[in-house]
Design an enzyme around this catalytic site. Structure first.
Site, PDB file in Angstrom:
ATOM      1  N   ASP A  12       0.819  -1.232   0.000  1.00 36.83           N
ATOM      2  CA  ASP A  12       0.000   0.000   0.000  1.00 36.83           C
ATOM      3  C   ASP A  12       0.841   1.265   0.000  1.00 36.83           C
ATOM      4  O   ASP A  12       0.445   2.295   0.552  1.00 36.83           O
ATOM      5  CB  ASP A  12      -0.954   0.028   1.211  1.00 36.83           C
ATOM      6  CG  ASP A  12      -1.806  -1.209   1.296  1.00 36.83           C
ATOM      7  OD1 ASP A  12      -2.277  -1.657   0.239  1.00 36.83           O
ATOM      8  OD2 ASP A  12      -1.982  -1.742   2.405  1.00 36.83           O
ATOM      9  N   GLU A  13       2.014   1.202  -0.589  1.00 37.04           N
ATOM     10  CA  GLU A  13       2.892   2.379  -0.619  1.00 37.04           C
ATOM     11  C   GLU A  13       2.510   3.340  -1.736  1.00 37.04           C
ATOM     12  O   GLU A  13       3.010   4.469  -1.784  1.00 37.04           O
ATOM     13  CB  GLU A  13       4.354   1.958  -0.833  1.00 37.04           C
ATOM     14  CG  GLU A  13       4.948   1.069   0.261  1.00 37.04           C
ATOM     15  CD  GLU A  13       4.829  -0.409  -0.070  1.00 37.04           C
ATOM     16  OE1 GLU A  13       4.055  -0.756  -1.000  1.00 37.04           O
ATOM     17  OE2 GLU A  13       5.484  -1.213   0.606  1.00 37.04           O
ATOM     18  N   HIS A  40      -4.357  -2.406  -6.009  1.00 37.82           N
ATOM     19  CA  HIS A  40      -3.799  -1.084  -6.252  1.00 37.82           C
ATOM     20  C   HIS A  40      -4.954  -0.139  -6.521  1.00 37.82           C
ATOM     21  O   HIS A  40      -5.879  -0.493  -7.227  1.00 37.82           O
ATOM     22  CB  HIS A  40      -2.946  -1.067  -7.519  1.00 37.82           C
ATOM     23  CG  HIS A  40      -1.764  -1.938  -7.446  1.00 37.82           C
ATOM     24  ND1 HIS A  40      -0.801  -1.812  -6.485  1.00 37.82           N
ATOM     25  CD2 HIS A  40      -1.360  -2.950  -8.243  1.00 37.82           C
ATOM     26  CE1 HIS A  40       0.140  -2.709  -6.694  1.00 37.82           C
ATOM     27  NE2 HIS A  40      -0.171  -3.411  -7.748  1.00 37.82           N
ATOM     28  N   THR A 127      -6.643 -12.659   3.715  1.00 39.55           N
ATOM     29  CA  THR A 127      -7.765 -12.044   3.005  1.00 39.55           C
ATOM     30  C   THR A 127      -8.694 -13.114   2.430  1.00 39.55           C
ATOM     31  O   THR A 127      -9.655 -12.802   1.755  1.00 39.55           O
ATOM     32  CB  THR A 127      -7.262 -11.161   1.847  1.00 39.55           C
ATOM     33  OG1 THR A 127      -6.498 -11.987   0.962  1.00 39.55           O
ATOM     34  CG2 THR A 127      -6.413 -10.015   2.344  1.00 39.55           C
ATOM     35  N   THR A 237       3.407 -12.732   3.106  1.00 37.19           N
ATOM     36  CA  THR A 237       2.593 -13.319   2.048  1.00 37.19           C
ATOM     37  C   THR A 237       3.306 -14.580   1.540  1.00 37.19           C
ATOM     38  O   THR A 237       4.348 -14.958   2.066  1.00 37.19           O
ATOM     39  CB  THR A 237       2.301 -12.280   0.945  1.00 37.19           C
ATOM     40  OG1 THR A 237       1.281 -12.806   0.102  1.00 37.19           O
ATOM     41  CG2 THR A 237       3.536 -11.937   0.125  1.00 37.19           C
ATOM     42  N   THR A 302     -10.214  -5.418   0.677  1.00 39.47           N
ATOM     43  CA  THR A 302     -11.063  -5.867   1.779  1.00 39.47           C
ATOM     44  C   THR A 302     -11.846  -4.738   2.431  1.00 39.47           C
ATOM     45  O   THR A 302     -12.805  -4.997   3.155  1.00 39.47           O
ATOM     46  CB  THR A 302     -10.191  -6.489   2.884  1.00 39.47           C
ATOM     47  OG1 THR A 302      -9.230  -5.492   3.286  1.00 39.47           O
ATOM     48  CG2 THR A 302      -9.436  -7.706   2.374  1.00 39.47           C
TER      49      THR A 302
HETATM   50  P1  GDP Z   1      -0.272   0.055  -3.777  1.00 37.67           P
HETATM   51  O1  GDP Z   1      -0.889  -1.248  -3.452  1.00 37.67           O
HETATM   52  O2  GDP Z   1       1.169   0.138  -3.363  1.00 37.67           O
HETATM   53  O3  GDP Z   1      -0.464   0.469  -5.190  1.00 37.67           O
HETATM   54  O4  GDP Z   1      -0.989   1.157  -2.878  1.00 37.67           O
HETATM   55  P2  GDP Z   1      -2.568   1.436  -2.703  1.00 37.67           P
HETATM   56  O5  GDP Z   1      -3.183   1.686  -3.995  1.00 37.67           O
HETATM   57  O6  GDP Z   1      -3.189   0.436  -1.809  1.00 37.67           O
HETATM   58  O7  GDP Z   1      -2.516   2.739  -1.776  1.00 37.67           O
HETATM   59  C1  GDP Z   1      -2.104   3.919  -2.216  1.00 37.67           C
HETATM   60  C2  GDP Z   1      -3.243   4.903  -2.015  1.00 37.67           C
HETATM   61  O8  GDP Z   1      -2.692   6.167  -1.952  1.00 37.67           O
HETATM   62  C3  GDP Z   1      -4.204   4.947  -3.179  1.00 37.67           C
HETATM   63  O9  GDP Z   1      -5.476   5.302  -2.722  1.00 37.67           O
HETATM   64  C4  GDP Z   1      -3.623   6.034  -4.080  1.00 37.67           C
HETATM   65  O10 GDP Z   1      -4.577   6.657  -4.891  1.00 37.67           O
HETATM   66  C5  GDP Z   1      -3.094   6.960  -3.058  1.00 37.67           C
HETATM   67  N1  GDP Z   1      -1.892   7.696  -3.420  1.00 37.67           N
HETATM   68  C6  GDP Z   1      -0.794   7.280  -4.104  1.00 37.67           C
HETATM   69  N2  GDP Z   1       0.119   8.242  -4.133  1.00 37.67           N
HETATM   70  C7  GDP Z   1      -0.401   9.297  -3.439  1.00 37.67           C
HETATM   71  C8  GDP Z   1       0.081  10.601  -3.080  1.00 37.67           C
HETATM   72  O11 GDP Z   1       1.203  10.979  -3.374  1.00 37.67           O
HETATM   73  N3  GDP Z   1      -0.768  11.375  -2.345  1.00 37.67           N
HETATM   74  C9  GDP Z   1      -2.005  10.985  -1.951  1.00 37.67           C
HETATM   75  N4  GDP Z   1      -2.757  11.806  -1.237  1.00 37.67           N
HETATM   76  N5  GDP Z   1      -2.479   9.756  -2.251  1.00 37.67           N
HETATM   77  C10 GDP Z   1      -1.692   8.939  -2.989  1.00 37.67           C
END
Ligand code: GDP
Length: 425
Positions: A12-13, A40, A127, A237, A302
């Site tokens: 979730d980065e 994502h 999950t 995982t 989830t």
């Molecule tokens: P992933 O699994 O590593 O792709 O991460 P996720 O999608 O679960 O979580 C990232 C969340 O942060 C998502 O809701 C993105 O839209 C959001 N996001 C990504 N980069 C940024 C950012 O620089 N700023 C903000 N506010 N949200 C971001």
């Protein structure tokens, strides 16, 4: 050239956003591990999407998306996901699925749920997407490979053998209904129909693409700390989350991966159980969770609220080292704009000693965070396009983290959109 986009932390980065952004200049995007258990979130001109199986590059007309051999392939989920993006106006994506990928079966999901039930309070926080039973079967050599769908004789024999083995556990360990081999065979025929249009020798495809000088992105799922070897075992995982595994899970030579873009979030979040040294609780955590990501820190698959914490230099330094980071993409920095002071975890105190080296799990359980407070910048940094325009305290935060982790932060993400990015070279 091959570039990998991977996570330094617990997942979730913001890898999806970085992949989607880099995909603009890529030809091929490959998922190389994991399954539909994580997701994502991507925001682009078509809207907001939560992808679980498709690579984050599917929104561009010019890219080919590959589901590599290392992925836990959930065929109904994949097909539903393709349909759902097409229904929302995205042009039909070009998708190839490795003939060596293995299939997540409905019984894998059942076993996942049954095992969580059996473990009760000692569960891993799965999950229930069938990922752990799937990879167990793959390595126990009782999985179904996509290529096997095209050998009916083999399938007919194999469903009997697999059902017999699974039914012992179903009857005697879990006390649940048994698998009928005929129904299992039907399930596989159904999967064959669904997946046939996409099946390809993807490693050969990538070999040719590399010869032609194509730009390839490998998209990782989760992050270093969830890696089964190098993460917080057993709260990990079931497939490797490291860039190095990208070579295996995509079927390309390891030396082709020239860039490892390691995504680090400006604060911490985690899902599932396990030690989380810089974790925060109560109102402090609720506020960060509410403001975090885009619309709050809740699981893309989830909907579970994520556990929250301050940025952890110890975990992130280790996370970048194990990935072999060539570049760090520092994300979601805009979210921290509300804080007067921003605590950062700069060390772990374990049995009275402070270390900056990430320990094995049983030591990690004992670690207490050593926090340093940095001044906040108290403004909204969304919309800023150059590094110099960032408030001084914000730059200081970035530079402090960079020095602590020891890897270059070359991209700063200051919003969820494709264009919310500051390159720093
Ligand atoms: P992933 O699994 O590593 O792709 O991460 P996720 O999608 O679960 O979580 C990232 C969340 O942060 C998502 O809701 C993105 O839209 C959001 N996001 C990504 N980069 C940024 C950012 O620089 N700023 C903000 N506010 N949200 C971001």
């Amino acid at each position: 050239m091959v570039r990998a986009v991977v996570g330094a932390n617990w997942g979730d980065e913001g890898k999806g956003k970085i992949t989607d952004m880099l995909a603009e200049k890529a030809d091929i995007i490959v998922r190389f591990q994991g399954g539909a258990n994580a997701g994502h979130t991507i925001i682009n001109d078509y809207g907001k999407f939560a992808l679980h199986t498709l690579p984050s590059g599917v929104f561009y007309g010019h890219t080919t998306s590959i589901i590599g051999n290392g992925v836990a392939l959930d065929i109904p989920v994949l097909c539903k996901e393709i349909q759902s993006i097409v229904d929302r106006g995205v042009p039909a994506p070009k998708i190839l699925v490795s003939d060596r990928a293995q299939i997540v079966m409905s019984y894998h999901k059942n076993f996942d749920a049954y095992e969580e039930e059996r473990l009760g309070g000692k569960s891993f926080g799965s999950t229930k997407s069938g990922i752990a039973p799937f990879y167990s079967d793959k390595y126990a050599k009782v999985g179904f490979q996509v290529s096997e769908l095209f050998d009916e004789e083999l399938l007919k024999e194999k469903v009997v053998r697999i059902a017999a083995q699974k039914n012992v556990l179903l009857s005697h360990l879990y006390h649940k209904p048994e698998i009928n081999p005929d129904e299992l065979y039907e399930e596989l025929l159904e999967y064959k129909k669904m997946i046939e249009p996409y099946v390809c020798d993807t490693s050969l495809y990538l070999y040719q693409a590399l010869k032609e000088g194509k730009e390839i992105l490998l998209e990782g799922q989760l992050g270093t700390l969830k890696d089964p070897d190098h993460g917080i075992y057993p709260m990990v995982t079931s497939s490797s989350t490291l860039a190095a595994y990208g070579a295996i899970g995509a079927g390309i030579p390891p030396y082709e991966i020239k860039k490892v873009i390691t995504v680090c979030k400006a604060y911490s979040s985690a899902v599932g159980a396990g030690a989380f040294v810089s974790e925060i609780f109560g109102e402090e955590a609720d506020e960060l969770r509410r403001r975090g990501g885009d619309g709050g820190e809740f699981g893309a698959t989830t909907g579970r609220p994520r556990r929250m914490g301050w940025f952890d230099c110890v975990a992130s330094k280790y996370g970048c080292r194990m990935q072999g980071a060539t570049d760090v993409a520092f994300t979601v920095l805009d979210v921290l704009g509300y804080l007067d002071e921003i605590p950062v975890c700069v060390g772990y105190e374990i049995d009275g000693e402070v270390t900056t080296d990430f320990p094995v799990t049983h030591m990690l359980e004992k670690a207490k965070p050593v926090l340093k407070k940095l001044p906040g910048w108290k403004c909204d940094i969304k919309g800023i396009k150059t590094y110099e325009e960032l408030p001084e305290n914000c730059r200081k935060y970035i530079e402090f983290v960079e020095e602590q982790i020891g890897y270059p932060i070359t991209m700063v993400s200051n919003g969820p959109g494709r264009d919310d990015i500051i390159y720093r070279v």
